[in-house]
Design a protein around this motif. Structure first.
Motif, PDB file in Angstrom:
ATOM      1  N   VAL A 233      15.721  -3.996   9.581  1.00  0.00           N
ATOM      2  CA  VAL A 233      14.409  -3.596   8.823  1.00  0.00           C
ATOM      3  C   VAL A 233      14.909  -2.570   7.980  1.00  0.00           C
ATOM      4  CG1 VAL A 233      12.127  -3.213   8.733  1.00  0.00           C
ATOM      5  CG2 VAL A 233      12.865  -4.537  10.575  1.00  0.00           C
ATOM      6  N   LYS A 234      14.719  -2.873   6.596  1.00  0.00           N
ATOM      7  CA  LYS A 234      15.071  -1.711   5.649  1.00  0.00           C
ATOM      8  C   LYS A 234      13.849  -1.022   5.238  1.00  0.00           C
ATOM      9  CE  LYS A 234      19.106  -4.153   4.447  1.00  0.00           C
ATOM     10  NZ  LYS A 234      18.908  -5.527   4.273  1.00  0.00           N
ATOM     11  N   ARG A 235      12.798  -2.081   5.132  1.00  0.00           N
ATOM     12  CA  ARG A 235      11.515  -1.364   4.320  1.00  0.00           C
ATOM     13  C   ARG A 235      10.625  -0.982   5.364  1.00  0.00           C
ATOM     14  NH1 ARG A 235      13.129  -6.114   2.276  1.00  0.00           N
ATOM     15  NH2 ARG A 235      13.659  -6.055   0.059  1.00  0.00           N
TER      16      ARG A 235
ATOM     17  N   LYS B  12      12.346  -1.166  15.992  1.00  0.00           N
ATOM     18  CA  LYS B  12      12.908  -1.456  14.743  1.00  0.00           C
ATOM     19  C   LYS B  12      11.920  -1.363  13.387  1.00  0.00           C
ATOM     20  CE  LYS B  12      16.590  -4.532  16.129  1.00  0.00           C
ATOM     21  NZ  LYS B  12      17.360  -6.039  15.750  1.00  0.00           N
ATOM     22  N   ILE B  13      10.779  -1.704  13.440  1.00  0.00           N
ATOM     23  CA  ILE B  13       9.905  -1.545  12.482  1.00  0.00           C
ATOM     24  C   ILE B  13       9.408  -0.020  12.431  1.00  0.00           C
ATOM     25  CG2 ILE B  13       7.204  -2.003  11.837  1.00  0.00           C
ATOM     26  CD1 ILE B  13       8.082  -4.768  12.374  1.00  0.00           C
ATOM     27  N   SER B  14       9.109   0.634  13.818  1.00  0.00           N
ATOM     28  CA  SER B  14       8.628   2.032  13.582  1.00  0.00           C
ATOM     29  C   SER B  14       9.854   3.109  12.999  1.00  0.00           C
ATOM     30  CB  SER B  14       8.089   2.392  14.989  1.00  0.00           C
ATOM     31  OG  SER B  14       9.103   2.089  16.006  1.00  0.00           O
ATOM     32  N   ALA B  15      11.037   2.697  13.610  1.00  0.00           N
ATOM     33  CA  ALA B  15      12.337   3.339  12.909  1.00  0.00           C
ATOM     34  C   ALA B  15      12.424   3.257  11.486  1.00  0.00           C
ATOM     35  CB  ALA B  15      13.657   2.656  13.852  1.00  0.00           C
ATOM     36  N   ALA B  16      11.752   2.188  10.770  1.00  0.00           N
ATOM     37  CA  ALA B  16      12.012   1.926   9.429  1.00  0.00           C
ATOM     38  C   ALA B  16      10.873   2.542   8.831  1.00  0.00           C
ATOM     39  CB  ALA B  16      12.213   0.567   9.099  1.00  0.00           C
ATOM     40  N   GLY B  17       9.841   3.207   9.573  1.00  0.00           N
ATOM     41  CA  GLY B  17       8.726   4.039   9.136  1.00  0.00           C
ATOM     42  C   GLY B  17       7.309   3.283   8.922  1.00  0.00           C
ATOM     43  N   GLY B  18       7.507   1.886   9.585  1.00  0.00           N
ATOM     44  CA  GLY B  18       6.227   1.144   9.616  1.00  0.00           C
ATOM     45  C   GLY B  18       5.644   1.016  10.893  1.00  0.00           C
ATOM     46  N   GLU B  19       4.821   0.008  11.210  1.00  0.00           N
ATOM     47  CA  GLU B  19       4.036  -0.124  12.563  1.00  0.00           C
ATOM     48  C   GLU B  19       3.774  -1.438  12.813  1.00  0.00           C
ATOM     49  OE1 GLU B  19      -0.047   1.641  12.881  1.00  0.00           O
ATOM     50  OE2 GLU B  19       0.326   2.456  10.882  1.00  0.00           O
ATOM     51  N   VAL B  20       3.417  -1.908  14.098  1.00  0.00           N
ATOM     52  CA  VAL B  20       3.207  -3.222  14.412  1.00  0.00           C
ATOM     53  C   VAL B  20       1.840  -2.992  14.992  1.00  0.00           C
ATOM     54  CG1 VAL B  20       3.440  -5.233  15.868  1.00  0.00           C
ATOM     55  CG2 VAL B  20       5.490  -4.068  14.684  1.00  0.00           C
ATOM     56  N   ARG B  21       0.856  -3.793  14.456  1.00  0.00           N
ATOM     57  CA  ARG B  21      -0.626  -3.582  14.909  1.00  0.00           C
ATOM     58  C   ARG B  21      -1.002  -5.173  15.785  1.00  0.00           C
ATOM     59  NH1 ARG B  21      -3.319  -0.791   9.810  1.00  0.00           N
ATOM     60  NH2 ARG B  21      -2.394   1.014   9.994  1.00  0.00           N
TER      61      ARG B  21
ATOM     62  N   GLU C 149       0.941  -1.284   0.145  1.00  0.00           N
ATOM     63  CA  GLU C 149      -0.106  -0.360   0.027  1.00  0.00           C
ATOM     64  C   GLU C 149       0.862   1.309   0.038  1.00  0.00           C
ATOM     65  OE1 GLU C 149      -2.513  -0.328   3.307  1.00  0.00           O
ATOM     66  OE2 GLU C 149      -3.703  -1.834   2.561  1.00  0.00           O
ATOM     67  N   GLY C 150       1.030   1.901  -1.248  1.00  0.00           N
ATOM     68  CA  GLY C 150       1.987   3.018  -1.432  1.00  0.00           C
ATOM     69  C   GLY C 150       3.524   2.453  -1.070  1.00  0.00           C
ATOM     70  N   GLU C 151       4.078   2.995  -0.353  1.00  0.00           N
ATOM     71  CA  GLU C 151       5.618   2.609   0.086  1.00  0.00           C
ATOM     72  C   GLU C 151       5.582   1.529   1.229  1.00  0.00           C
ATOM     73  OE1 GLU C 151       8.351   3.674  -1.478  1.00  0.00           O
ATOM     74  OE2 GLU C 151       6.627   4.643  -2.800  1.00  0.00           O
ATOM     75  N   LYS C 152       4.494   1.261   1.586  1.00  0.00           N
ATOM     76  CA  LYS C 152       4.681   0.143   2.879  1.00  0.00           C
ATOM     77  C   LYS C 152       3.997  -1.244   2.420  1.00  0.00           C
ATOM     78  CE  LYS C 152       3.998   3.542   6.424  1.00  0.00           C
ATOM     79  NZ  LYS C 152       3.325   4.248   7.719  1.00  0.00           N
ATOM     80  N   TYR C 153       4.590  -2.261   2.883  1.00  0.00           N
ATOM     81  CA  TYR C 153       4.255  -3.541   2.685  1.00  0.00           C
ATOM     82  C   TYR C 153       3.319  -3.846   3.962  1.00  0.00           C
ATOM     83  CZ  TYR C 153       7.689  -4.297  -0.850  1.00  0.00           C
ATOM     84  OH  TYR C 153       8.406  -4.170  -1.988  1.00  0.00           O
ATOM     85  N   VAL C 154       1.975  -4.415   3.781  1.00  0.00           N
ATOM     86  CA  VAL C 154       1.107  -5.008   4.731  1.00  0.00           C
ATOM     87  C   VAL C 154       1.057  -6.450   4.852  1.00  0.00           C
ATOM     88  CG1 VAL C 154      -1.357  -4.948   5.646  1.00  0.00           C
ATOM     89  CG2 VAL C 154      -0.560  -2.967   4.396  1.00  0.00           C
ATOM     90  N   VAL C 155       1.532  -6.939   6.131  1.00  0.00           N
ATOM     91  CA  VAL C 155       1.962  -8.344   6.308  1.00  0.00           C
ATOM     92  C   VAL C 155       0.990  -8.831   7.516  1.00  0.00           C
ATOM     93  CG1 VAL C 155       3.437 -10.137   6.588  1.00  0.00           C
ATOM     94  CG2 VAL C 155       4.089  -8.224   5.482  1.00  0.00           C
ATOM     95  N   ASP C 156       0.093  -9.905   7.346  1.00  0.00           N
ATOM     96  CA  ASP C 156      -0.669 -10.510   8.489  1.00  0.00           C
ATOM     97  C   ASP C 156       0.118 -11.929   8.857  1.00  0.00           C
ATOM     98  OD1 ASP C 156      -2.309 -11.423  10.375  1.00  0.00           O
ATOM     99  OD2 ASP C 156      -4.185 -11.190   8.989  1.00  0.00           O
TER     100      ASP C 156
END
Length: 157
Positions: free
Chosen positions: A122-124, A140-149, A100-107
């Motif tokens: 984590v690079k992405r 690590k994930i939030s530092a790369a610009g992502g988030e954990v739900r 989704e845009g620049e982010k990958y969504v993984v379940d």
């Protein structure tokens, strides 16, 4: 080294009692104060204190340990963020992850994992749905610009 005594058994062959006196002494459990662990809390207490670890009586007394019933135990299936980062493009090709845009969504629950750990880098930017995650993984994930739900109430056994 000088031997102080003759080999007792060899010396006493044929003597029936081997130096233990009249009929049957030193034969059955009566001479030792009972069979097995009988008397360890009474007349064999000194043995317990000498041989128990840290004089607590262990392993002779009390219940030791706990075996958790399978119905309530959780079987963890973890994955590290570094491995997830390496696999994410392949998962997108297979249709398991979505971009989704620049982010990958993984379940992770659909992939069969129920815990996210912080090993690797984590690079992405990733958006990860999981049952539980370690603090290191979340950082690590939030530092790369992502988030954990965190998905509440779902622990796959």
């Amino acid at each position: 080294m000088v031997r102080r005594f003759k080999p007792a058994v060899k010396y006493r062959r044929g003597s029936r009692t081997h130096g233990w006196g009249r009929v049957g002494q030193h034969r059955k459990s009566g001479s030792s104060g009972g069979k097995g662990m009988v008397g360890f809390h009474k007349h064999k207490w000194s043995f317990v204190m000498v041989h128990a670890e840290e004089t607590s009586g262990w392993p002779f007394y009390g219940k030791h340990g706990f075996k958790q019933p399978k119905e309530i135990s959780i079987q963890w299936r973890p994955i590290n963020v570094g491995k997830l980062d390496d696999l994410v493009e392949e998962l997108e090709r297979e249709g398991v992850a979505v971009k989704e845009g620049e982010k990958y969504v993984v379940d992770l629950l659909k992939l069969g994992y129920n815990k996210l750990l912080g090993g690797g880098s984590v690079k992405r930017a990733l958006i990860v749905y999981t049952a539980t995650a370690s603090e290191a993984a979340v950082k690590k994930i939030s530092a790369a610009g992502g988030e954990v739900r965190i998905v509440q109430g779902v622990i796959h056994r």
